[in-house]
Design a protein around this motif. Sequence first.
Motif, PDB file in Angstrom:
ATOM      1  N   GLY A 158      -9.223 -23.189  23.216  1.00 38.24           N
ATOM      2  CA  GLY A 158      -8.988 -24.065  22.164  1.00 38.24           C
ATOM      3  C   GLY A 158      -8.525 -23.271  20.820  1.00 38.24           C
ATOM      4  N   GLN A 159      -8.569 -23.954  19.675  1.00 37.36           N
ATOM      5  CA  GLN A 159      -8.064 -23.238  18.569  1.00 37.36           C
ATOM      6  C   GLN A 159      -9.354 -23.501  17.626  1.00 37.36           C
ATOM      7  N   ASN A 160      -9.638 -22.476  16.878  1.00 37.54           N
ATOM      8  CA  ASN A 160     -10.805 -22.583  16.131  1.00 37.54           C
ATOM      9  C   ASN A 160     -10.587 -21.577  14.722  1.00 37.54           C
ATOM     10  N   ILE A 161     -11.089 -22.138  13.855  1.00 35.81           N
ATOM     11  CA  ILE A 161     -11.336 -21.194  12.493  1.00 35.81           C
ATOM     12  C   ILE A 161     -12.491 -21.373  11.990  1.00 35.81           C
ATOM     13  N   ASP A 162     -12.894 -20.310  11.594  1.00 37.10           N
ATOM     14  CA  ASP A 162     -14.275 -20.303  11.208  1.00 37.10           C
ATOM     15  C   ASP A 162     -14.239 -19.666   9.619  1.00 37.10           C
ATOM     16  N   GLN A 163     -15.132 -20.232   8.672  1.00 39.90           N
ATOM     17  CA  GLN A 163     -15.380 -19.773   7.309  1.00 39.90           C
ATOM     18  C   GLN A 163     -16.762 -19.792   7.257  1.00 39.90           C
ATOM     19  N   PRO A 164     -17.453 -19.067   6.231  1.00 41.75           N
ATOM     20  CA  PRO A 164     -18.745 -19.566   5.625  1.00 41.75           C
ATOM     21  C   PRO A 164     -18.847 -20.638   5.083  1.00 41.75           C
ATOM     22  N   THR A 165     -19.718 -21.657   5.043  1.00 42.14           N
ATOM     23  CA  THR A 165     -19.965 -22.762   4.588  1.00 42.14           C
ATOM     24  C   THR A 165     -20.390 -22.598   3.118  1.00 42.14           C
ATOM     25  N   GLU A 166     -21.111 -21.927   2.660  1.00 38.94           N
ATOM     26  CA  GLU A 166     -21.148 -21.746   1.301  1.00 38.94           C
ATOM     27  C   GLU A 166     -21.223 -20.242   0.922  1.00 38.94           C
ATOM     28  N   MET A 167     -21.111 -20.207  -0.386  1.00 41.35           N
ATOM     29  CA  MET A 167     -21.397 -18.734  -1.340  1.00 41.35           C
ATOM     30  C   MET A 167     -21.714 -18.892  -2.479  1.00 41.35           C
ATOM     31  N   THR A 168     -22.369 -18.042  -3.219  1.00 41.48           N
ATOM     32  CA  THR A 168     -22.704 -17.866  -4.534  1.00 41.48           C
ATOM     33  C   THR A 168     -22.257 -16.522  -5.038  1.00 41.48           C
ATOM     34  N   ALA A 169     -21.777 -16.541  -6.450  1.00 40.43           N
ATOM     35  CA  ALA A 169     -21.524 -15.413  -6.935  1.00 40.43           C
ATOM     36  C   ALA A 169     -21.752 -15.461  -8.572  1.00 40.43           C
ATOM     37  N   THR A 170     -21.624 -14.367  -9.068  1.00 43.18           N
ATOM     38  CA  THR A 170     -22.176 -14.438 -10.637  1.00 43.18           C
ATOM     39  C   THR A 170     -20.722 -14.268 -11.569  1.00 43.18           C
ATOM     40  N   GLU A 171     -20.633 -15.034 -12.419  1.00 41.79           N
ATOM     41  CA  GLU A 171     -19.386 -15.020 -13.388  1.00 41.79           C
ATOM     42  C   GLU A 171     -19.060 -13.434 -13.752  1.00 41.79           C
ATOM     43  N   GLY A 172     -17.842 -13.194 -13.618  1.00 40.53           N
ATOM     44  CA  GLY A 172     -17.359 -11.800 -13.755  1.00 40.53           C
ATOM     45  C   GLY A 172     -17.193 -10.970 -12.535  1.00 40.53           C
ATOM     46  N   ALA A 173     -18.154 -11.482 -11.529  1.00 38.77           N
ATOM     47  CA  ALA A 173     -18.208 -10.440 -10.456  1.00 38.77           C
ATOM     48  C   ALA A 173     -16.991 -10.744  -9.475  1.00 38.77           C
ATOM     49  N   ILE A 174     -16.967  -9.911  -8.428  1.00 42.10           N
ATOM     50  CA  ILE A 174     -15.918 -10.086  -7.345  1.00 42.10           C
ATOM     51  C   ILE A 174     -16.510 -10.731  -6.019  1.00 42.10           C
ATOM     52  N   VAL A 175     -15.685 -11.676  -5.539  1.00 44.81           N
ATOM     53  CA  VAL A 175     -16.301 -12.124  -4.182  1.00 44.81           C
ATOM     54  C   VAL A 175     -15.261 -12.152  -3.128  1.00 44.81           C
ATOM     55  N   GLN A 176     -15.601 -12.048  -1.982  1.00 43.46           N
ATOM     56  CA  GLN A 176     -14.708 -12.062  -0.745  1.00 43.46           C
ATOM     57  C   GLN A 176     -15.027 -13.239   0.259  1.00 43.46           C
ATOM     58  N   ILE A 177     -14.148 -13.987   0.565  1.00 38.07           N
ATOM     59  CA  ILE A 177     -14.422 -15.165   1.549  1.00 38.07           C
ATOM     60  C   ILE A 177     -13.537 -14.861   2.572  1.00 38.07           C
ATOM     61  N   ASN A 178     -14.444 -14.728   3.602  1.00 35.41           N
ATOM     62  CA  ASN A 178     -13.792 -14.509   5.186  1.00 35.41           C
ATOM     63  C   ASN A 178     -13.387 -15.586   6.054  1.00 35.41           C
ATOM     64  N   CYS A 179     -12.266 -15.189   6.617  1.00 41.24           N
ATOM     65  CA  CYS A 179     -11.852 -16.344   7.664  1.00 41.24           C
ATOM     66  C   CYS A 179     -11.419 -15.688   9.033  1.00 41.24           C
ATOM     67  N   THR A 180     -12.088 -16.256   9.986  1.00 45.54           N
ATOM     68  CA  THR A 180     -11.535 -15.849  11.542  1.00 45.54           C
ATOM     69  C   THR A 180     -10.885 -16.757  12.258  1.00 45.54           C
ATOM     70  N   TYR A 181      -9.855 -16.636  13.024  1.00 45.76           N
ATOM     71  CA  TYR A 181      -9.258 -17.517  13.522  1.00 45.76           C
ATOM     72  C   TYR A 181      -8.965 -17.289  15.111  1.00 45.76           C
ATOM     73  N   GLN A 182      -9.120 -18.319  16.011  1.00 45.29           N
ATOM     74  CA  GLN A 182      -8.473 -18.157  17.380  1.00 45.29           C
ATOM     75  C   GLN A 182      -7.541 -19.282  17.451  1.00 45.29           C
ATOM     76  N   THR A 183      -6.184 -19.040  17.563  1.00 50.10           N
ATOM     77  CA  THR A 183      -5.377 -19.954  17.739  1.00 50.10           C
ATOM     78  C   THR A 183      -4.185 -19.597  18.855  1.00 50.10           C
ATOM     79  N   SER A 184      -3.592 -20.613  19.154  1.00 47.47           N
ATOM     80  CA  SER A 184      -2.516 -20.381  20.214  1.00 47.47           C
ATOM     81  C   SER A 184      -1.421 -19.927  19.640  1.00 47.47           C
ATOM     82  N   GLY A 185      -1.209 -18.524  19.530  1.00 49.63           N
ATOM     83  CA  GLY A 185      -0.178 -17.903  18.667  1.00 49.63           C
ATOM     84  C   GLY A 185      -0.589 -17.871  17.253  1.00 49.63           C
ATOM     85  N   PHE A 186       0.507 -17.185  16.304  1.00 50.85           N
ATOM     86  CA  PHE A 186       0.225 -17.377  15.019  1.00 50.85           C
ATOM     87  C   PHE A 186       1.539 -17.077  14.378  1.00 50.85           C
TER      88      PHE A 186
END
Lengths: 113, 116
Positions: free
Chosen positions: A1-29
């Motif tokens: 099957g095809q699937n894409i995963d991301q965290p549901t929620e994140m919290t960060a502070t003004e002025g900071a750096i945040v990284q949002i991850n995404c993993t995927y399993q698809t038929s080709g890219f």
Amino acid sequence: GQNIDQPTEMTATEGAIVQINCTYQTSGFNGLFWYQQHAGEAPTFLSYNVLDGLEEKGRFSSFLSRSKGYSYLLLKELQMKDSASYLCAVRGTLSGNTGKLIFGQGTTLQVKP
Amino acid sequence: DGGITQSPKYLFRKEGQNVTLSCEQNLNHDAMYWYRQDPGQGLRLIYYSQIVNDFQKGDIAEGYSVSREKKESFPLTVTSAQKNPTAFYLCASSIGGGASWSQPQHFGDGTRLSIL
């Protein structure tokens, strides 16, 4: 099957750096897109990656590793207006000659003062 | 000013009623798409069209119908067969064809549909 995963929620502070991850399993890219969506509004395009590496656009950067099926969106110097959902979307080879995308469920980012 | 216009912004449906959501674009895009968005879920593709007078089912087409008589317009009808129509509906367009590989989809502001 095809699937894409991301965290549901994140919290960060003004002025900071945040990284949002995404993993995927698809038929080709054939490319990965990041969109920003404020509540009740239209998604807006942020970035596109098709080759491995980092794409930088001002405060936003996006990274792709095709061998790992992995991408991240990096937001620097966070501002309150960055509070939104961030959607990862992949175009797989089953899309053929179309622009069809497969979307993850989105990551809701809350920026706190 | 080019863009995608969806109307109405809010829509209410009675039991057994069909309702039609409008989507118009002046971006000269060939491809158009309809998505459904439910709380906590990603966008799910209902129908898409790559060219006038042609359209294809997406992942959740049951209970919906579309037409593509003009390049600029791609209306979506939510029929009475769709038993759970309450959702946020988004229309999008893209250049389409071979040029679509790296081109993003552009979205309208959405229509929020609720059942009375």
